[in-house]
Each structure stands twice: as C-alpha cells, then as structure tokens.
Design a protein around this motif. Structure first.
Motif, PDB file in Angstrom:
ATOM      1  N   PRO A 111     -49.352 -25.470  10.725  1.00 53.17           N
ATOM      2  CA  PRO A 111     -50.125 -26.272   9.764  1.00 53.17           C
ATOM      3  C   PRO A 111     -49.354 -26.591   8.485  1.00 53.17           C
ATOM      4  N   SER A 112     -48.727 -25.580   7.894  1.00 54.94           N
ATOM      5  CA  SER A 112     -47.957 -25.810   6.668  1.00 54.94           C
ATOM      6  C   SER A 112     -46.721 -26.648   6.946  1.00 54.94           C
ATOM      7  N   ALA A 113     -46.050 -26.378   8.061  1.00 54.48           N
ATOM      8  CA  ALA A 113     -44.849 -27.139   8.413  1.00 54.48           C
ATOM      9  C   ALA A 113     -45.185 -28.606   8.608  1.00 54.48           C
ATOM     10  N   ARG A 114     -46.296 -28.877   9.269  1.00 53.84           N
ATOM     11  CA  ARG A 114     -46.691 -30.260   9.505  1.00 53.84           C
ATOM     12  C   ARG A 114     -46.941 -30.989   8.192  1.00 53.84           C
ATOM     13  N   THR A 115     -47.688 -30.373   7.293  1.00 54.08           N
ATOM     14  CA  THR A 115     -48.002 -31.005   6.007  1.00 54.08           C
ATOM     15  C   THR A 115     -46.747 -31.237   5.183  1.00 54.08           C
ATOM     16  N   LEU A 116     -45.904 -30.206   5.087  1.00 58.05           N
ATOM     17  CA  LEU A 116     -44.692 -30.290   4.272  1.00 58.05           C
ATOM     18  C   LEU A 116     -43.691 -31.293   4.844  1.00 58.05           C
ATOM     19  N   TYR A 185     -40.819 -14.147  -0.238  1.00 57.86           N
ATOM     20  CA  TYR A 185     -41.833 -15.167  -0.491  1.00 57.86           C
ATOM     21  C   TYR A 185     -43.242 -14.580  -0.431  1.00 57.86           C
ATOM     22  N   PRO A 186     -44.193 -15.213  -1.105  1.00 58.75           N
ATOM     23  CA  PRO A 186     -45.585 -14.749  -1.043  1.00 58.75           C
ATOM     24  C   PRO A 186     -46.202 -14.937   0.335  1.00 58.75           C
ATOM     25  N   SER A 187     -45.754 -15.964   1.063  1.00 57.71           N
ATOM     26  CA  SER A 187     -46.292 -16.251   2.394  1.00 57.71           C
ATOM     27  C   SER A 187     -45.321 -17.165   3.125  1.00 57.71           C
ATOM     28  N   TYR A 188     -45.637 -17.463   4.390  1.00 61.52           N
ATOM     29  CA  TYR A 188     -44.805 -18.383   5.161  1.00 61.52           C
ATOM     30  C   TYR A 188     -44.733 -19.765   4.507  1.00 61.52           C
ATOM     31  N   LYS A 189     -45.808 -20.168   3.878  1.00 56.98           N
ATOM     32  CA  LYS A 189     -45.851 -21.511   3.302  1.00 56.98           C
ATOM     33  C   LYS A 189     -44.733 -21.726   2.297  1.00 56.98           C
ATOM     34  N   GLU A 190     -44.509 -20.737   1.416  1.00 56.87           N
ATOM     35  CA  GLU A 190     -43.444 -20.866   0.413  1.00 56.87           C
ATOM     36  C   GLU A 190     -42.068 -20.850   1.062  1.00 56.87           C
ATOM     37  N   SER A 191     -41.907 -20.089   2.130  1.00 59.73           N
ATOM     38  CA  SER A 191     -40.632 -20.068   2.846  1.00 59.73           C
ATOM     39  C   SER A 191     -40.346 -21.431   3.457  1.00 59.73           C
ATOM     40  N   LEU A 192     -41.367 -22.045   4.037  1.00 65.20           N
ATOM     41  CA  LEU A 192     -41.216 -23.385   4.611  1.00 65.20           C
ATOM     42  C   LEU A 192     -40.924 -24.423   3.528  1.00 65.20           C
ATOM     43  N   GLN A 193     -41.592 -24.290   2.381  1.00 67.32           N
ATOM     44  CA  GLN A 193     -41.353 -25.208   1.271  1.00 67.32           C
ATOM     45  C   GLN A 193     -39.916 -25.081   0.769  1.00 67.32           C
ATOM     46  N   ASN A 259     -51.795 -34.979  10.094  1.00 68.17           N
ATOM     47  CA  ASN A 259     -52.832 -34.066  10.562  1.00 68.17           C
ATOM     48  C   ASN A 259     -53.964 -34.791  11.273  1.00 68.17           C
ATOM     49  N   PRO A 260     -54.266 -34.394  12.498  1.00 65.30           N
ATOM     50  CA  PRO A 260     -55.424 -34.963  13.182  1.00 65.30           C
ATOM     51  C   PRO A 260     -56.684 -34.237  12.722  1.00 65.30           C
ATOM     52  N   GLY A 350     -54.508 -22.831  10.696  1.00 63.16           N
ATOM     53  CA  GLY A 350     -54.784 -23.579   9.474  1.00 63.16           C
ATOM     54  C   GLY A 350     -53.912 -23.094   8.334  1.00 63.16           C
ATOM     55  N   SER A 351     -54.167 -23.596   7.154  1.00 65.24           N
ATOM     56  CA  SER A 351     -53.330 -23.292   5.990  1.00 65.24           C
ATOM     57  C   SER A 351     -54.018 -22.402   4.970  1.00 65.24           C
ATOM     58  N   LYS A 352     -55.286 -22.056   5.205  1.00 65.48           N
ATOM     59  CA  LYS A 352     -56.003 -21.222   4.249  1.00 65.48           C
ATOM     60  C   LYS A 352     -55.925 -19.755   4.660  1.00 65.48           C
ATOM     61  N   VAL A 353     -55.534 -18.933   3.709  1.00 61.98           N
ATOM     62  CA  VAL A 353     -55.305 -17.517   3.980  1.00 61.98           C
ATOM     63  C   VAL A 353     -56.604 -16.725   3.871  1.00 61.98           C
ATOM     64  N   LEU A 354     -56.849 -15.856   4.852  1.00 61.61           N
ATOM     65  CA  LEU A 354     -57.922 -14.874   4.774  1.00 61.61           C
ATOM     66  C   LEU A 354     -57.286 -13.534   4.441  1.00 61.61           C
ATOM     67  N   TYR A 355     -57.611 -12.993   3.266  1.00 61.81           N
ATOM     68  CA  TYR A 355     -57.005 -11.743   2.822  1.00 61.81           C
ATOM     69  C   TYR A 355     -57.695 -10.545   3.456  1.00 61.81           C
TER      70      TYR A 355
END
Length: 394
Positions: A111-116, A185-193, A259-260, A350-355
């Motif tokens: 999800p994050s890779a697709r958006t970025l 990184y805080p999460s995969y999203k920042e690593s991908l960014q 994103n579909p 998805g891109s929303k984190v559940l803690y």
C-alpha cells in the motif's frame, strides 16, 4: 562526463533463527540474523562468503558512522546473496498457512509503495521487489521491528540509527568485522519513502540524476528500470533478473497503477467493564450478542480489507479473554499452551497502523489494539507496554 557508479559489492547471507516464548499472548522473541556485506570495492563483484555475520553489536566502540563511500555514493547492504535468493525460502515452507508468508509481507509494504511510487514517477512493482530481495522477505535483523530498514542503508534517519556488527572487505585486509550504524525508521513507510528520495535525488553533478533511468517517464516498462538499477544500485549482474522474477511470480505490476477501490469490512470495537477486555469483530450478529451480554459498544475501530494477511483469533478458556495476531508462530505457541484457535478474524492490509499494547498487570484483556496514536500514548503513560505494530488497516 562519466558518472561514478555506486559500487556496493554485496555479500549478505540471510540465515536466521528465532525462538519465541508466549505467555498469555505476551511475546518475547530472541533472534540472530546472519548477514554478509562488503565495502564498496571496484575490483570485487563477489557475492558469496558463508562466514559473514551481522548482529546487533554488543560492543559499540569504533563504530563506522560513514553512510557514503569516498566517491560520495550511499552504501547499501543486502541480506541475501542474489544468486542464493529464492522466491520461496526453505525456512518459510514449514510456516505456510492460508496466506503465504511471502504474500503477507507484500501486503504489508505494497500500500505505501504503491502510493509513494505512483506519486513520484517510479514503479511500485520494482520498489516492492527491491524490498523483498534486500530484506530477505522481511527476515533480516535490519528490516524487523524496531528498525524497519528494508533496504539495508547505512547512516541515520532523522537522527535515529541502530548499530550492528557487519563484515566488510578490502584488498589490504581482506574480510574483517566492524560495528556500523544503519538507518532506523519508525515504520516500513518511512523506509520506502527514503528509497524514493534516493532514487529521485541522488546526483553527482548538477541536473544529472544517477537513477533517472529507473523512472517511469524514462522507461517503457519495469524491466528497463531493473536493468538500469543493475550495476548501479547493486553490482551483482543478476540483480535485475532477480527483481524481474519476483515481479512476475507475484504479479507486482498490479501495484503500478493508482489505488483501486478496496473493499473493506468495518471492525466493531466493544469493551467489557467487568474484565477490562476489548473485543473486535466484523460480525454484526456477534456484536449485538455481546452487547446484550453487557459489553459496551465503542463504535468502529478501523476498516479491515477483505483480503490480505490473516489475523488469527484465539480464546483463553482460563482467563476468558481473546487475543489477535497476524503471526502464525505466535498463534501456534498459544495453542500449545492451551488457547483455543477460533479462526481468521479479519485481514491486515493498508497504510493505517494498528498499534499493539500490553498491560503487565491485567489478568484478562492484557492486550489492546488501537488506530489512535493519542490512545496509544495515553496507555503508555499509564504503564502499558508498547509492542509496536499489531497489523494494518485501511
């Protein structure tokens, strides 16, 4: 003008062993990841060395803090020798379930890779394939929580780093061990960014971008991009073909479009004032039944995709509470100590984190999961332990 190539002779052996102890859903994991790497040596393109090892360093003296080589190239370290990388690692075959470990990892990063990628003129398929190959399907110590370094990049990220022991090579000394700093990184999203930043901004002369040949606007397909990265992002001659195999096998080109519409299920959140347990379900009938039994309905906790990585639901007949986990090994360990497996409750994606948080004082309802950072932080202030990311939602 000849541009200097990013020379990253890669020798990383992804062997790992994990032992986990789970008591009432609380997880303690001890892992040793063996990873091999080399310094940037223009005279060597070797990609095997079974003796190399990377672990969290016990001795942080004489730490190499250099993220760039003498030519100004960012240093990459890859966890698996490219000729040894397989589409289905043997270590994972015994852990297969309804959803493969491979697909579960793809669902986490896609999800994050697709958006970025789609917003930065890049191929999401290539980015996901790189994350797979460079992290060994998320098995390397660097890619696991709390580091989330998918691409093995040295240095710091927003002042954060993790020091690990790694084996390097040069002509004078041969192979030797050093402690090196890697980006945390805080999460995969920042690593991908961060990977996007590297592919878009790396330049050795004004107006000339080192990885521009991997951009969508300069290529006809993802294969042109992987060909351009070969010899630049990694010196292994089979780097591009390895990425292509991953992309083709797992149909990663589906992420190269915007994103579909993703179909989701609302996850209902309920609270038991007597036990302190929170309960989550997508089943409206079950929700209403629990409310009649005295539980408080707290609304929709998050939206869960209708497909993705499974999140397993278990019940403790002694404490009377439930536990939820996307980890097959944790589910199996809980079953061994007496928990009842109740099936797949929902899917992660998805891109929303559940803690995920843990209350060391609670006898029941010891774990809690929330989409809200504010709730997470408030619980931590009251003594709950932050256990990182539970799963992902929409």
């Amino acid at each position: 003008m000849n541009y200097k190539k990013l020379i990253c002779t890669v020798l990383l052996l992804g062997s790992f062993a994990t032992a986990a102890k789970v008591v009432n859903g609380e997880e303690a994991t001890f892992s040793t990841d063996s990873i091999e790497s080399s310094t940037n040596a223009e005279t060597s393109d070797s990609t095997t060395n079974p003796q190399a090892d990377t672990t969290v360093a016990d001795d942080e003296s004489d730490v190499d803090e250099t993220a760039y080589d003498a030519a100004g190239n960012l240093q990459f370290h890859h966890p698996v020798p490219f000729e040894k990388f397989t589409l289905e690692p043997p270590a994972f075959r015994s852990a297969r379930s309804t959803m493969s470990v491979q697909q579960a990892f793809i669902n986490q990063v896609a999800p994050s890779a697709r958006t970025l990628a789609n917003s930065n003129n890049l191929y999401a398929s290539v980015m996901i394939a790189q994350a797979i190959v460079e992290s060994g399907w998320g098995s390397s110590a660097l890619s696991k929580a709390p580091n989330y370094n998918l691409f093995g990049i040295k240095g710091e990220y927003n002042g954060q780093s993790v020091t690990m022991k790694t084996q390097e090579w040069n002509e004078k000394d041969g192979w030797y061990y050093i402690n090196a700093k890697f980006r945390k990184y805080p999460s995969y999203k920042e690593s991908l960014q961060d990977n996007v930043t590297i592919l878009k901004q790396t330049s050795f002369s004004p107006g000339n971008y080192y990885y521009s040949g991997a951009w969508k606007s300069n290529t006809k397909s993802y294969k042109d991009a992987t060909a351009w990265l070969t010899g630049r992002y990694a010196t292994a001659p089979n780097y591009g073909t390895t990425l292509n195999s991953v992309i083709e096998t797992y149909n990663l080109t589906q992420y190269d479009t915007n994103n579909p519409t993703v179909q989701t299920n609302a996850m209902y959140r309920l609270y038991n004032p007597n036990s302190g347990e929170h309960f989550y379900t997508a089943n409206g009938v079950e929700r209403d039944k629990v409310i009649k039994a005295g539980w408080r309905y707290e609304g929709i906790g998050w939206q869960a995709p209708r497909s993705g990585a499974p999140v397993y639901r278990l019940y403790n007949p002694n404490a009377g509470d439930h536990h939820y986990t996307p980890h097959l090994y944790e589910k199996n360990n809980l079953v061994k100590v007496g928990w009842r497996y109740e099936g797949i409750s929902w899917y992660s994606g998805g891109s929303k984190v559940l803690y995920r948080l843990y209350n060391p004082n609670a006898k029941a309802g010891a774990h809690h999961y929330t989409l809200l950072k504010s709730e997470r932080d408030n619980l931590i202030k009251h003594g709950w332990r932050n256990e990182g990311i539970g799963w992902y939602g929409q």
